[in-house]
Design an enzyme around this catalytic site. Structure first.
Site, PDB file in Angstrom:
ATOM      1  CE  LYS A  48      -3.022  -2.509  -3.896  1.00  0.00           C
ATOM      2  NZ  LYS A  48      -2.549  -2.959  -2.580  1.00  0.00           N
ATOM      3  CG  ASN A  49       0.512  -4.546  -3.872  1.00  0.00           C
ATOM      4  OD1 ASN A  49      -0.050  -3.640  -3.252  1.00  0.00           O
ATOM      5  ND2 ASN A  49      -0.046  -5.731  -4.074  1.00  0.00           N
ATOM      6  NE  ARG A 134       0.596  -6.815   5.734  1.00  0.00           N
ATOM      7  CZ  ARG A 134       0.782  -7.493   6.845  1.00  0.00           C
ATOM      8  NH1 ARG A 134       0.057  -7.252   7.911  1.00  0.00           N
ATOM      9  NH2 ARG A 134       1.722  -8.402   6.923  1.00  0.00           N
ATOM     10  CG  ASP A 158      -7.498  -5.616   0.599  1.00  0.00           C
ATOM     11  OD1 ASP A 158      -8.364  -4.739   0.559  1.00  0.00           O
ATOM     12  OD2 ASP A 158      -6.593  -5.742  -0.231  1.00  0.00           O
ATOM     13  CG  ASP A 347      -3.038  -9.673  -4.785  1.00  0.00           C
ATOM     14  OD1 ASP A 347      -3.539 -10.089  -3.728  1.00  0.00           O
ATOM     15  OD2 ASP A 347      -2.043  -8.931  -4.813  1.00  0.00           O
TER      16      ASP A 347
HETATM   17  N1  EPU Z   1       2.878 -13.597   6.983  1.00  0.00           N
HETATM   18  C1  EPU Z   1       3.130 -13.997   8.265  1.00  0.00           C
HETATM   19  N2  EPU Z   1       4.072 -13.302   8.966  1.00  0.00           N
HETATM   20  C2  EPU Z   1       4.753 -12.251   8.454  1.00  0.00           C
HETATM   21  C3  EPU Z   1       4.469 -11.832   7.135  1.00  0.00           C
HETATM   22  C4  EPU Z   1       3.522 -12.535   6.410  1.00  0.00           C
HETATM   23  O1  EPU Z   1       2.541 -14.942   8.768  1.00  0.00           O
HETATM   24  O2  EPU Z   1       5.596 -11.670   9.153  1.00  0.00           O
HETATM   25  C5  EPU Z   1       1.872 -14.351   6.204  1.00  0.00           C
HETATM   26  C6  EPU Z   1       0.647 -13.519   5.895  1.00  0.00           C
HETATM   27  O3  EPU Z   1      -0.265 -13.557   6.981  1.00  0.00           O
HETATM   28  C7  EPU Z   1       0.113 -14.186   4.656  1.00  0.00           C
HETATM   29  C8  EPU Z   1       1.393 -14.644   3.938  1.00  0.00           C
HETATM   30  O4  EPU Z   1       2.414 -14.647   4.933  1.00  0.00           O
HETATM   31  O5  EPU Z   1      -0.641 -15.295   4.996  1.00  0.00           O
HETATM   32  C9  EPU Z   1       1.814 -13.764   2.776  1.00  0.00           C
HETATM   33  O6  EPU Z   1       2.022 -12.447   3.222  1.00  0.00           O
HETATM   34  P1  EPU Z   1       3.012 -11.434   2.487  1.00  0.00           P
HETATM   35  O7  EPU Z   1       3.824 -10.804   3.550  1.00  0.00           O
HETATM   36  O8  EPU Z   1       3.705 -12.108   1.368  1.00  0.00           O
HETATM   37  O9  EPU Z   1       1.997 -10.405   1.899  1.00  0.00           O
HETATM   38  P2  EPU Z   1       1.930  -8.851   2.151  1.00  0.00           P
HETATM   39  O10 EPU Z   1       3.265  -8.252   1.979  1.00  0.00           O
HETATM   40  O11 EPU Z   1       1.167  -8.558   3.370  1.00  0.00           O
HETATM   41  C10 EPU Z   1       1.561  -8.284  -0.362  1.00  0.00           C
HETATM   42  C11 EPU Z   1       0.537  -7.524  -1.150  1.00  0.00           C
HETATM   43  C12 EPU Z   1      -0.745  -8.310  -1.259  1.00  0.00           C
HETATM   44  C13 EPU Z   1      -0.443  -9.643  -1.911  1.00  0.00           C
HETATM   45  C14 EPU Z   1       0.641 -10.384  -1.103  1.00  0.00           C
HETATM   46  C15 EPU Z   1       1.063 -11.692  -1.713  1.00  0.00           C
HETATM   47  C16 EPU Z   1       1.092  -5.259  -0.607  1.00  0.00           C
HETATM   48  C17 EPU Z   1       0.701  -3.997   0.051  1.00  0.00           C
HETATM   49  N3  EPU Z   1       0.250  -6.273  -0.482  1.00  0.00           N
HETATM   50  O12 EPU Z   1       1.003  -8.431   0.937  1.00  0.00           O
HETATM   51  O13 EPU Z   1      -1.603  -7.560  -2.114  1.00  0.00           O
HETATM   52  O14 EPU Z   1      -1.605 -10.420  -1.942  1.00  0.00           O
HETATM   53  O15 EPU Z   1       1.809  -9.544  -0.986  1.00  0.00           O
HETATM   54  O16 EPU Z   1       1.522 -11.510  -2.985  1.00  0.00           O
HETATM   55  O17 EPU Z   1       2.112  -5.343  -1.252  1.00  0.00           O
HETATM   56  C18 EPU Z   1      -3.583  -6.579  -2.877  1.00  0.00           C
HETATM   57  O18 EPU Z   1      -2.890  -5.808  -3.546  1.00  0.00           O
HETATM   58  O19 EPU Z   1      -4.832  -6.655  -3.033  1.00  0.00           O
HETATM   59  C19 EPU Z   1      -2.939  -7.432  -1.870  1.00  0.00           C
HETATM   60  C20 EPU Z   1      -3.594  -8.020  -0.892  1.00  0.00           C
END
Ligand code: EPU
Length: 460
Positions: A48-49, A134, A158, A347
């Protein structure tokens, strides 16, 4: 064995017809009868991601890109709608369809998505659709690169804690974008185009790394991203972009060097297998004293997770495109710490806590990525688990059996984890709000049934 009740289709079954994004199926329930072990082979589709971001990346080149091994989940249908709203023609070809999007590569159960991008895509994605996902924030970088301006809603996703955008915004600003926020929107412009920059990320954010790479591939000059995310999904998007003509070095390392090019071309690309779905099956096998073979996921994506399962007492055999997990005893307690890749994936945290809840001994589980990831613990307590949380730590004292009870899925992974926990509970566990699970697990109930356990989908 109870039969799985058919789920509503989340994609348009006929190539070329407009897709309907189904309304959230709030109230849907999965009923699990505890006590059985999982045994058999389960195929896993694309991640998915990864697939969601690959769809956003298609915006970077006018013309027809084809992405295969795409999972049949709600989020893909929503992303397709986002792209359609930007003027793209998007066709989601079901696995058995023929035509322009015939299977290029990947699981025979996965979809192929054909995206025809117009010469100039729209730059204002639909507010409500973006708020449901997201990953939709990943149109920010490509649209800014292609159109020079974009207005995009703060994305949804989420309920697992605060999810900032400061690194996305800060990096794009370094590349010459003017960015402001107004009424729930990120408004960005780069009237003279984006230029290369050196960017240090405070945290290896997956989404920020993806957005910045997608902006940098068309920027003027060289961009270096330090402390970049190293997840396999980053490697996958870099591979697709390279296939489109981008110049990227360092994918999979903490330093990405991107030399901008004037234009990119469309591409055909197969999505990598979903390591989180694969990891879910590994934990499910260990928790139920089962024997499960997973196909379609590179086991090197799951080294730490599989090592934890092995430490808990399972026999793990890795092969080229999958692995087998066999468990012949009650699991032993293992400590888990979530970290960015190659660390233990956040995750899979609900699965790690589920394993700890039925293990012999006490486990310390530490969450380092999201501040709200423990929200689902309250649901696990209803099943009789012994868990105490304090900040980003959880102490879990294992019990031999849990007890069936009504619980609620609070997010995709928590929902999937609660279903597995229900298999280790005496009696029946009913998990409500399982529309969350539909966002990330394409065939969950059917796959569980095929592995020999009693699980059914019921209307709420
Ligand atoms: N963060 C910030 N500022 C930013 C970006 C991120 O503070 O500008 C913080 C977030 O709040 C969080 C941490 O950094 O505390 C990690 O965030 P990241 O950006 O790495 O995650 P994401 O891109 O929002 C993706 C996946 C998530 C997965 C995370 C970590 C997608 C759509 N989502 O989220 O997947 O947990 O990376 O690996 O790719 C899921 O699939 O269930 C899911 C939540």
């Amino acid at each position: 064995m109870a039969a799985a009740v058919a789920r509503p289709s989340v994609t348009d079954a006929v190539a070329g017809e407009p897709a309907l994004v189904p309304p959230p199926t709030a109230g849907d329930v999965i009923r699990v009868t505890g006590g059985a072990r999982l045994a058999g082979t389960v195929p896993v589709e694309g991640a998915k991601n990864s697939a969601l971001k690959l769809m956003a990346a298609a915006l970077l080149a006018p013309g027809r890109s084809v992405i295969s091994n795409v999972p049949r989940i709600t989020d893909i249908a929503i992303m397709a709608e986002v792209l359609r709203g930007l003027g793209c023609q998007v066709t989601i070809c079901e696995p058995d369809a023929t035509g322009p999007g015939h299977l290029v590569a990947g699981s025979p159960r996965a979809s192929t998505v054909v995206i025809d991008v117009p010469p100039v895509p729209g730059c204002e994605p639909d507010y409500e659709l973006v708020r449901r996902l997201r990953a939709s924030i990943c149109v920010l970088g490509p649209l800014l690169a292609r159109c020079g301006r974009v207005r995009v809603a703060h994305p949804g996703g989420d309920a697992i804690g605060s999810r900032g955008l400061d690194m996305h915004v800060g990096g794009l600003a370094r590349m010459g974008a003017d960015i402001t926020g107004e009424e729930g929107l990120v408004v960005a412009s780069a009237s003279r185009g984006l230029h290369g920059a050196t960017i240090w990320l405070d945290f290896p954010s997956v989404g920020a790394t993806e957005n910045l790479v997608m902006a940098a591939v068309l920027a003027d000059g060289v961009t270096e991203i330090d402390n970049a995310a190293r997840e396999p999904e980053i490697v996958d998007i870099c591979a697709m972009l390279t296939g489109m003509g981008a110049q990227i070095d360092g994918a999979g390392t903490a330093t990405l060097r991107i030399e901008g090019v004037p234009e990119l071309r469309p591409v055909e690309h197969a999505t990598i297998g979903d390591r989180i779905v694969g990891g879910t099956w590994a934990f499910a096998a260990a928790m139920t004293c089962g024997d499960v073979t997973v196909r379609g996921v590179d086991p090197s994506f799951l080294e730490v997770a599989l090592d934890k399962v092995a430490t808990a007492g399972a026999t793990v055999e890795a092969s080229g495109d999958g692995f087998r997990v066999r468990m012949g005893r009650r699991p032993r307690a293992v400590d888990v710490v979530t970290l960015p890749f190659p660390g233990f994936a956040t995750d899979l945290l609900p699965m790690a806590i589920g394993l700890a809840a039925v293990s012999e001994g006490a486990s310390l589980v530490t969450e380092n990525i999201f501040d709200g990831r423990f929200m689902f613990v309250e649901e696990l307590l209803r099943l009789g688990a012994d868990i105490r949380t304090d900040g980003h730590h959880a102490v879990v004292r294992g019990r031999e059996r849990l007890v069936g009870a009504p619980v609620r899925a609070t997010d995709i992974r928590a929902g999937a984890g609660l279903v597995i926990a229900g298999l280790c509970a005496d009696g029946v566990t009913e998990i409500a709000d399982v529309h969350h699970i539909d966002r990330g697990y394409p065939n969950y109930v059917a796959d569980l049934c095929s592995l020999g356990v009693q699980v059914e989908r019921c209307g709420g």
